[in-house]
Design an enzyme around this catalytic site. Structure first.
Site, PDB file in Angstrom:
ATOM      1  N   LYS A  54       0.842  -1.209   0.000  1.00 36.49           N
ATOM      2  CA  LYS A  54       0.000   0.000   0.000  1.00 36.49           C
ATOM      3  C   LYS A  54       0.871   1.249   0.000  1.00 36.49           C
ATOM      4  O   LYS A  54       0.638   2.179  -0.780  1.00 36.49           O
ATOM      5  CB  LYS A  54      -0.910   0.018   1.250  1.00 36.49           C
ATOM      6  CG  LYS A  54      -2.051  -0.974   1.206  1.00 36.49           C
ATOM      7  CD  LYS A  54      -2.744  -1.047   2.571  1.00 36.49           C
ATOM      8  CE  LYS A  54      -3.636  -2.281   2.653  1.00 36.49           C
ATOM      9  NZ  LYS A  54      -4.135  -2.584   3.987  1.00 36.49           N
ATOM     10  N   GLN A  98      -4.813  -1.905  10.124  1.00 34.82           N
ATOM     11  CA  GLN A  98      -4.821  -3.191   9.425  1.00 34.82           C
ATOM     12  C   GLN A  98      -5.482  -4.267  10.298  1.00 34.82           C
ATOM     13  O   GLN A  98      -5.154  -4.410  11.471  1.00 34.82           O
ATOM     14  CB  GLN A  98      -3.373  -3.578   9.072  1.00 34.82           C
ATOM     15  CG  GLN A  98      -3.232  -4.859   8.271  1.00 34.82           C
ATOM     16  CD  GLN A  98      -3.772  -4.753   6.851  1.00 34.82           C
ATOM     17  OE1 GLN A  98      -3.799  -3.685   6.253  1.00 34.82           O
ATOM     18  NE2 GLN A  98      -4.209  -5.872   6.309  1.00 34.82           N
ATOM     19  N   ASP A 121     -11.362   3.012   5.102  1.00 34.82           N
ATOM     20  CA  ASP A 121     -11.796   1.619   4.970  1.00 34.82           C
ATOM     21  C   ASP A 121     -13.320   1.512   4.853  1.00 34.82           C
ATOM     22  O   ASP A 121     -13.831   0.481   4.425  1.00 34.82           O
ATOM     23  CB  ASP A 121     -11.392   0.833   6.233  1.00 34.82           C
ATOM     24  CG  ASP A 121     -10.118   0.024   6.065  1.00 34.82           C
ATOM     25  OD1 ASP A 121      -9.877  -0.467   4.951  1.00 34.82           O
ATOM     26  OD2 ASP A 121      -9.382  -0.127   7.061  1.00 34.82           O
TER      27      ASP A 121
END
Ligand code: GUN
Length: 293
Positions: A54, A98, A121
């Site tokens: 990422k 994460q 997210d």
């Protein structure tokens, strides 16, 4: 291989990245560089690779990127304090923690502590709510990326019978909302199957589209699907392999088994994965655009 059946997330991502250029230029003229901070707790090797991938992508596009690595035994309070700091930091428009988190941490509590306007997210309850009432703010990256693949390849879902396997908040649940929503490129009829579904094959065999997000390598085989169906493979399963790395990544779908029967399929790798990252970049840009005075 019959490449005409392959829905390439890699190719779709190239088109999507090209479409970001203008948006980034507009932000840049106003002195805004979109920034994303990713927090990784613990040392899970797969998560470490995702996080690095990422940040490399963000940096290559000229976005601001920071990774914060915390020990596996970090306390819930410390993690919340780190997030609070980032909620106040105007350099970072997006915050991503994460998943999965270690079991001593309440993941939902952590998600709730992220400023919902930085929740790239789309996991915060406010953003889940906005999506479910058909007024999306941040849409979770993997389902959003899959919708872009359908659009890129001109695959309409209207009236199609769609089976989503998996009910996670990251993929299955938001996916089911998107495919069944009343919007352009949606309007499918969706069934969610999961680990407690009886006779799963009965659903998949009748589906026009199967979206598999269960994390079982090579699970979906030819005898479980209908001829001419469209198969989206969200699986990223690490299996041992005799190569330099000692492992390889395979999907939930037994590609070789189903390829002659499907009309379209996403490969692993090169299917859904690249789109998840592209949508994270898009959500970060969106977060920065919200900051334009
Ligand atoms: N773990 C696996 N996929 C994801 C994702 O899309 N976002 C976060 N935060 N964690 C993940």
């Amino acid at each position: 291989m019959d490449t005409s059946k392959v829905l390439s997330g890699k190719d779709t991502a190239v088109a999507v990245y090209a479409s970001f250029k203008n948006r980034l230029d507009i932000l840049s003229k106003r002195g805004i560089i979109p920034g994303l901070c990713v927090i990784l707790v613990g040392d899970d090797p797969a998560s470490q690779i995702y996080v690095k991938t990422k940040s490399k992508k963000l940096q290559s596009l000229g976005l601001r990127s920071k990774n914060i690595y915390l020990n596996n035994d970090v306390s819930q309070n410390e993690l919340i304090q780190t997030i609070n700091g980032l909620n106040q930091d105007s350099n970072y428009h997006g915050i991503l923690v994460q998943m999965p988190l270690p079991s001593h941490i309440d993941s939902q509590l952590i998600i709730n502590s992220i400023d919902s306007t930085k929740d790239v997210d789309g996991f915060h309850p406010e953003n889940v709510g906005w999506l479910s009432i058909g007024e999306p703010r941040f849409i979770p990256c993997t389902p959003k990326g899959i919708m872009k693949i359908f659009k890129h390849y001109n695959i309409e879902l209207i009236g199609k019978d769609i089976v989503v396997i998996g009910r996670s908040n990251i993929v299955g649940r938001p996916m089911s909302v998107l495919v069944s929503s009343n919007g352009e490129w949606s309007n499918g009829t969706c069934t969610i199957c999961h680990s407690r579904t009886k006779n799963l094959e009965q659903y998949t065999r009748n589906a026009d589209v199967v979206i598999s997000a269960i994390g079982k390598p090579n699970y979906l085989k030819a005898d479980m699907i209908k001829k001419g169906s469209i198969i989206i493979d969200v699986g990223i399963n690490r299996v041992e392999a005799e190569n330099d790395k000692g492992y390889k990544i395979i999907g939930d779908v037994d590609y070789n088994s189903v390829i002659d029967k499907v009309s379209f399929i996403t490969p692993v790798p090169g299917g859904v994965g690249p789109m998840t990252i592209a949508m994270l970049v898009e959500n970060t840009i969106e977060a920065a655009e919200q900051n334009i005075p």
